[in-house]
Motif scaffolding. Structure first.
Motif, short mmCIF file in Angstrom:
data_model
loop_
_atom_site.label_atom_id
_atom_site.label_comp_id
_atom_site.label_asym_id
_atom_site.label_seq_id
_atom_site.Cartn_x
_atom_site.Cartn_y
_atom_site.Cartn_z
N SER A 1 12.47 -16.43 7.56
CA SER A 1 13.36 -17.59 7.50
C SER A 1 14.64 -17.22 6.76
N ASP A 2 15.68 -17.99 7.03
CA ASP A 2 16.97 -17.82 6.36
C ASP A 2 17.57 -19.22 6.23
N ILE A 3 17.35 -19.83 5.08
CA ILE A 3 17.69 -21.24 4.92
C ILE A 3 18.88 -21.41 3.99
N LYS A 4 19.94 -21.98 4.55
CA LYS A 4 21.14 -22.27 3.77
C LYS A 4 21.48 -23.75 3.78
N THR A 5 20.96 -24.47 4.77
CA THR A 5 21.29 -25.89 4.93
C THR A 5 20.02 -26.69 5.21
N LEU A 6 20.16 -28.00 5.13
CA LEU A 6 19.05 -28.87 5.48
C LEU A 6 18.63 -28.66 6.94
#
Length: 148
Positions: A105-110
Motif C-alpha cells: 500500500s501507499d497511502i497519502k490521502t483518504l
C-alpha cells in the motif's frame, strides 16, 4: 486459482484467490484484516501489531515493521504478504517479493486509504465488508465540523 492484482505502487502481484496464509507487516492493515473477518487466515504479524490484543497474543511475530526476519516469514509459508511503502524497509520487501506475493500500500490521502481497504477486501473475498467500511469512514469524515 491465481489472480493478478496491481498494488498501490503499480506493481503486478500474482496471488491465490482467496489467500489462506497472510502475513501483515503493517499494524493498521492487521486491524483491517481482523475487521474483515480474516483472523484465521492471518498467520504472521509484526511486534507492533498490538491491536486487537488477542491477535497480538496468538499470532507469530516476524520482527518489526523495519526489521522483518525473512526466516520467520519463510517458516509461515505465506501466500500473501501485505506491506506499506512508508512503514516497511524497501530492501526487505524487495527480497520477500522474490519468494512470496507481496501487496504494497501507499497511502497519502483518504482516497488512497479507501482504495487500499477496497483492494484488500477484493483480494480476500471480503469486498462487501470492505466497501461498507469505506462508506462508513467517508460518511464520518463528511460529518466532521471544524473546531472553534
Amino acid at each position: 486459482m491465481q489472480q493478478l492484482l496491481t498494488d498501490q505502487l503499480g506493481r503486478e502481484v500474482h496471488m491465490p484467490v482467496p489467500p489462506q496464509r497472510i502475513v501483515s507487516l503493517v499494524p493498521s492493515q492487521t486491524e483491517l484484516l481482523v475487521h474483515l473477518g480474516l483472523t484465521d487466515q492471518l498467520v504472521g504479524i509484526t511486534r507492533f501489531c498490538i491491536h486487537p490484543r488477542e491477535v497480538f497474543r496468538s499470532k507469530k511475530k516476524v520482527g518489526g515493521t523495519k526489521t522483518v526476519d525473512p526466516e520467520k516469514v519463510r517458516a509461515l509459508d505465506p501466500d500473501l504478504i501485505i506491506a506499506n511503502k512508508e512503514e516497511n524497509d524497501a530492501a526487505q520487501i524487495t527480497g520477500l517479493s522474490k519468494e512470496f506475493p507481496v501487496w504494497i500500500s501507499d497511502i497519502k490521502t483518504l482516497a488512497d486509504a479507501g482504495e487500499m481497504i477496497s483492494q484488500i477486501g477484493m483480494m480476500t473475498e471480503r469486498a462487501e465488508a470492505a466497501d461498507a467500511l469505506v462508506k462508513e469512514i467517508d460518511q464520518k469524515f463528511k460529518a466532521l465540523r471544524p473546531l472553534g
